[in-house]
Scaffold this motif. Structure first.
Motif, PDB file in Angstrom:
ATOM      1  N   VAL A  45       0.835  -1.198   0.000  1.00  0.00           N
ATOM      2  CA  VAL A  45       0.000   0.000   0.000  1.00  0.00           C
ATOM      3  C   VAL A  45       0.875   1.255   0.000  1.00  0.00           C
ATOM      4  O   VAL A  45       0.605   2.224  -0.722  1.00  0.00           O
ATOM      5  N   VAL A  46       1.909   1.237   0.816  1.00  0.00           N
ATOM      6  CA  VAL A  46       2.825   2.381   0.866  1.00  0.00           C
ATOM      7  C   VAL A  46       3.526   2.571  -0.481  1.00  0.00           C
ATOM      8  O   VAL A  46       3.668   3.693  -0.978  1.00  0.00           O
ATOM      9  N   GLN A  47       3.958   1.470  -1.079  1.00  0.00           N
ATOM     10  CA  GLN A  47       4.615   1.537  -2.380  1.00  0.00           C
ATOM     11  C   GLN A  47       3.673   2.144  -3.423  1.00  0.00           C
ATOM     12  O   GLN A  47       4.086   2.981  -4.237  1.00  0.00           O
ATOM     13  N   GLU A  48       2.431   1.736  -3.399  1.00  0.00           N
ATOM     14  CA  GLU A  48       1.457   2.261  -4.362  1.00  0.00           C
ATOM     15  C   GLU A  48       1.228   3.756  -4.150  1.00  0.00           C
ATOM     16  O   GLU A  48       1.033   4.509  -5.118  1.00  0.00           O
ATOM     17  N   ALA A  49       1.248   4.189  -2.899  1.00  0.00           N
ATOM     18  CA  ALA A  49       1.070   5.620  -2.623  1.00  0.00           C
ATOM     19  C   ALA A  49       2.227   6.427  -3.205  1.00  0.00           C
ATOM     20  O   ALA A  49       2.025   7.515  -3.769  1.00  0.00           O
ATOM     21  N   MET A  50       3.442   5.902  -3.082  1.00  0.00           N
ATOM     22  CA  MET A  50       4.611   6.580  -3.625  1.00  0.00           C
ATOM     23  C   MET A  50       4.553   6.629  -5.152  1.00  0.00           C
ATOM     24  O   MET A  50       4.871   7.640  -5.780  1.00  0.00           O
ATOM     25  N   ILE A  51       4.160   5.516  -5.766  1.00  0.00           N
ATOM     26  CA  ILE A  51       4.040   5.473  -7.224  1.00  0.00           C
ATOM     27  C   ILE A  51       2.988   6.470  -7.695  1.00  0.00           C
ATOM     28  O   ILE A  51       3.170   7.176  -8.695  1.00  0.00           O
ATOM     29  N   ARG A  52       1.883   6.527  -6.955  1.00  0.00           N
ATOM     30  CA  ARG A  52       0.824   7.477  -7.298  1.00  0.00           C
ATOM     31  C   ARG A  52       1.346   8.908  -7.241  1.00  0.00           C
ATOM     32  O   ARG A  52       0.986   9.747  -8.081  1.00  0.00           O
ATOM     33  N   ALA A  53       2.192   9.203  -6.264  1.00  0.00           N
ATOM     34  CA  ALA A  53       2.775  10.544  -6.152  1.00  0.00           C
ATOM     35  C   ALA A  53       3.627  10.874  -7.379  1.00  0.00           C
ATOM     36  O   ALA A  53       3.537  11.970  -7.945  1.00  0.00           O
ATOM     37  N   LEU A  54       4.438   9.928  -7.802  1.00  0.00           N
ATOM     38  CA  LEU A  54       5.279  10.147  -8.982  1.00  0.00           C
ATOM     39  C   LEU A  54       4.440  10.335 -10.243  1.00  0.00           C
ATOM     40  O   LEU A  54       4.845  11.021 -11.174  1.00  0.00           O
ATOM     41  N   GLN A  55       3.272   9.707 -10.273  1.00  0.00           N
ATOM     42  CA  GLN A  55       2.410   9.787 -11.448  1.00  0.00           C
ATOM     43  C   GLN A  55       1.608  11.083 -11.502  1.00  0.00           C
ATOM     44  O   GLN A  55       1.315  11.596 -12.589  1.00  0.00           O
ATOM     45  N   THR A  56       1.245  11.616 -10.344  1.00  0.00           N
ATOM     46  CA  THR A  56       0.329  12.764 -10.321  1.00  0.00           C
ATOM     47  C   THR A  56       1.003  14.097 -10.018  1.00  0.00           C
ATOM     48  O   THR A  56       0.584  15.124 -10.559  1.00  0.00           O
ATOM     49  N   TRP A  57       2.015  14.107  -9.187  1.00  0.00           N
ATOM     50  CA  TRP A  57       2.616  15.386  -8.800  1.00  0.00           C
ATOM     51  C   TRP A  57       3.234  16.152  -9.973  1.00  0.00           C
ATOM     52  O   TRP A  57       3.154  17.380 -10.004  1.00  0.00           O
ATOM     53  N   PRO A  58       3.857  15.476 -10.940  1.00  0.00           N
ATOM     54  CA  PRO A  58       4.386  16.246 -12.073  1.00  0.00           C
ATOM     55  C   PRO A  58       3.292  16.963 -12.873  1.00  0.00           C
ATOM     56  O   PRO A  58       3.557  17.970 -13.519  1.00  0.00           O
ATOM     57  N   TYR A  59       2.057  16.444 -12.827  1.00  0.00           N
ATOM     58  CA  TYR A  59       0.947  17.053 -13.563  1.00  0.00           C
ATOM     59  C   TYR A  59       0.264  18.161 -12.765  1.00  0.00           C
ATOM     60  O   TYR A  59      -0.026  19.232 -13.290  1.00  0.00           O
ATOM     61  N   LYS A  75      -4.296   5.315   3.072  1.00  0.00           N
ATOM     62  CA  LYS A  75      -5.538   4.963   3.766  1.00  0.00           C
ATOM     63  C   LYS A  75      -6.617   4.524   2.783  1.00  0.00           C
ATOM     64  O   LYS A  75      -7.282   3.507   2.973  1.00  0.00           O
ATOM     65  N   ASN A  76      -6.769   5.318   1.733  1.00  0.00           N
ATOM     66  CA  ASN A  76      -7.815   5.008   0.750  1.00  0.00           C
ATOM     67  C   ASN A  76      -7.561   3.661   0.083  1.00  0.00           C
ATOM     68  O   ASN A  76      -8.483   2.865  -0.128  1.00  0.00           O
ATOM     69  N   ARG A  77      -6.304   3.405  -0.256  1.00  0.00           N
ATOM     70  CA  ARG A  77      -5.975   2.131  -0.899  1.00  0.00           C
ATOM     71  C   ARG A  77      -6.188   0.974   0.062  1.00  0.00           C
ATOM     72  O   ARG A  77      -6.693  -0.094  -0.328  1.00  0.00           O
ATOM     73  N   ALA A  78      -5.831   1.176   1.329  1.00  0.00           N
ATOM     74  CA  ALA A  78      -6.029   0.126   2.326  1.00  0.00           C
ATOM     75  C   ALA A  78      -7.505  -0.193   2.493  1.00  0.00           C
ATOM     76  O   ALA A  78      -7.903  -1.364   2.589  1.00  0.00           O
ATOM     77  N   LEU A  79      -8.332   0.848   2.516  1.00  0.00           N
ATOM     78  CA  LEU A  79      -9.774   0.632   2.638  1.00  0.00           C
ATOM     79  C   LEU A  79     -10.314  -0.136   1.440  1.00  0.00           C
ATOM     80  O   LEU A  79     -11.181  -1.008   1.577  1.00  0.00           O
ATOM     81  N   ASP A  80      -9.816   0.183   0.248  1.00  0.00           N
ATOM     82  CA  ASP A  80     -10.246  -0.555  -0.947  1.00  0.00           C
ATOM     83  C   ASP A  80      -9.931  -2.037  -0.818  1.00  0.00           C
ATOM     84  O   ASP A  80     -10.745  -2.904  -1.159  1.00  0.00           O
ATOM     85  N   LEU A  81      -8.720  -2.345  -0.339  1.00  0.00           N
ATOM     86  CA  LEU A  81      -8.310  -3.739  -0.202  1.00  0.00           C
ATOM     87  C   LEU A  81      -9.132  -4.464   0.851  1.00  0.00           C
ATOM     88  O   LEU A  81      -9.475  -5.641   0.699  1.00  0.00           O
ATOM     89  N   ILE A  82      -9.439  -3.754   1.920  1.00  0.00           N
ATOM     90  CA  ILE A  82     -10.236  -4.362   2.993  1.00  0.00           C
ATOM     91  C   ILE A  82     -11.599  -4.789   2.455  1.00  0.00           C
ATOM     92  O   ILE A  82     -12.092  -5.883   2.724  1.00  0.00           O
ATOM     93  N   ARG A  83     -12.204  -3.911   1.686  1.00  0.00           N
ATOM     94  CA  ARG A  83     -13.546  -4.183   1.177  1.00  0.00           C
ATOM     95  C   ARG A  83     -13.565  -5.368   0.211  1.00  0.00           C
ATOM     96  O   ARG A  83     -14.609  -5.984  -0.010  1.00  0.00           O
ATOM     97  N   ARG A  84     -12.416  -5.667  -0.387  1.00  0.00           N
ATOM     98  CA  ARG A  84     -12.348  -6.744  -1.376  1.00  0.00           C
ATOM     99  C   ARG A  84     -12.031  -8.105  -0.764  1.00  0.00           C
ATOM    100  O   ARG A  84     -12.157  -9.123  -1.423  1.00  0.00           O
ATOM    101  N   GLU A  85     -11.587  -8.120   0.464  1.00  0.00           N
ATOM    102  CA  GLU A  85     -11.163  -9.383   1.066  1.00  0.00           C
ATOM    103  C   GLU A  85     -12.244  -9.912   1.993  1.00  0.00           C
ATOM    104  O   GLU A  85     -12.622  -9.271   2.974  1.00  0.00           O
TER     105      GLU A  85
END
Length: 439
Positions: A45-59, A75-85
């Protein structure tokens, strides 16, 4: 019309800084909620948050509070995963409430026998005595210090595949044995101290001599390692000679950082550094902790390395360096360590005392030299010795191997200058690109 990213070169640097400093907090928060057996999920989840930052902050630009943005994204990504399991369906409301609340651990009470710093507490938690020291170190470097698998592989002179397998096995063992991800206190801190010291040592080393990137020095990592080392030395349970020895080593080495690079980021050899810009305050602090480390009978690798650093820092100039004393320290260090890296560094000291030919003989006597074949400094040291023996063709080949293996742009530039001087049969003179192979 397509949306083009803002070309802000600071974004990658900022995200790397945040990844080094915020990922531990993010992982610890999520792991505290899910449990240690969900450590991999927290990391993902933390890794995905960092990747998301690299994808969106330049824009869209860097948010006003980058750390809070990363926390909310995780947090948002963790909640998504919780709902799917399905496994978490029954506990979803409770876990979701915990994620939304995210209590600030800094506001929780701390007792005198506890570690107060959150990051240091988590490093202690990772260094559980039920798993091997190397597994403790790998786990803490990856999870809490944000080292890449490649950086860890460089530290252990191993392959990325081997490190990845070790991480997987360590996490599986933690899960299978039900090892609690808990914060120790009091007497429970002591059995974990060696693991924590090794993590801080490697964290500092990655900052002092980076394994990849444009620059050879990452000062923020050095400062963080020193900060955590200072907290350790001040804690009654960790106030041991070896703690002071490590802190001394880090302070003495950090004192020379201002002179290790020129304004363009090119590294300077020890003999070319302006000792007038060495940090005298850090040197004094390092020598103080070196004196504190002499209590008791223990002699550790940290003691010997700090002694070597003290020899450099107290020499008025390069010519006055007590290389014989340094060699004596390496001889004693080699008696308690079979690391080929120690033997390689000792060979440099041998060459400074007895000449390049003796240094080359010391290299040939290294046991398990195959472990150094993928380490660029192994070939750089050999190239330096060969050049000093006027074997320029052989030296050029060795420098070429080192160039292929280094991941640091400044090191690559320096080595290319050395190689070029050998190939053109010219005298190498430190100029724009200068470096060092003598530690």
């Amino acid at each position: 019309m397509s949306l083009l990213p803002v070309q802000n070169p600071e974004v990658p640097k900022l995200t790397e800084h945040l990844f080094r400093h915020e990922s531990a907090k993010l992982v610890s928060t999520l792991t505290g909620i899910f449990g240690i057996h969900r450590l991999q999920l927290a990391e993902d989840v933390v890794q995905e948050a960092m990747i998301r930052a690299l994808q969106t902050w330049p824009y869209y630009g860097v948010p006003a509070n980058p750390a809070a943005w990363l926390m909310q994204t995780a947090k948002n990504r963790a909640l998504d995963l919780i709902r799917r399991e399905k496994l978490f369906i029954e506990k979803q409301p409770e876990i979701a409430a915990s994620l939304e609340a995210l209590p600030d651990e800094s506001e929780a009470p701390r007792f005198d026998d506890e570690i107060r710093d959150d990051r240091l507490r988590l490093i202690f938690a990772c260094c559980h005595p039920a798993i091997s020291l190397e597994d403790q170190t790998v786990l803490a470097l990856k999870t809490l210090c944000a080292f890449s698998v490649g950086e860890i592989a460089t530290v252990f002179l191993s392959s990325e595949a081997a490190v990845a397998k070790r991480l997987t096995r360590a996490k599986q063992r933690i899960q299978d044995q039900g090892i609690a991800f808990e914060i120790p206190s009091g007497a429970d801190l002591v059995p974990r101290l060696d693991g924590v010291l090794q993590v801080l040592y490697l964290l500092f080393n990655e900052g002092y001599k980076a394994s990849s990137g444009e620059l050879v020095v990452k000062e923020d990592l050095c400062r963080e390692a020193i900060r955590l080392g200072g907290l350790l030395a001040a804690h009654p349970a960790a106030d041991h000679p070896r703690t002071h020895a490590l802190l001394s080593l880090m302070l003495l080495d950090a004192a020379r950082i201002p002179a290790r690079q020129d304004r363009e980021g090119n590294i300077l050899r020890l003999m070319d550094q302006d000792r007038g810009v060495w940090d005298s305050t850090l040197i004094a602090a390092g020598l103080y902790h070196l004196s504190q480390s002499t209590r008791g009978e223990d002699l550790t690798e940290y003691h010997l390395q700090a002694g070597i650093a003290a020899c450099h820092c107290t020499a008025p100039d390069y010519a006055a360096t007590d290389w014989q004393r340094i060699l004596d320290h390496y001889d004693r260090w080699q008696q308690i360590s079979d690391s080929p890296l120690v033997a390689l560094n000792r060979a440099v000291a041998v060459a400074n005392v007895h000449g390049a030919k003796a240094g080359m003989e010391a290299v040939r006597s290294i046991t398990k030299p195959e472990q150094l074949e993928t380490y660029y400094l192994f070939h750089a040291v050999i190239g330096d010795f060969e050049e000093r023996m006027d074997r320029r063709e052989e030296a050029a080949l060795s420098f070429s191997k080192a160039i292929e293996l280094t991941g640091v742009a400044a090191e690559k530039s320096f080595l290319m200058e050395r190689q070029r001087a050998c190939e053109t049969n010219s005298v190498y003179r430190p100029g724009k690109h200068r470096g060092r192979v003598d530690g």
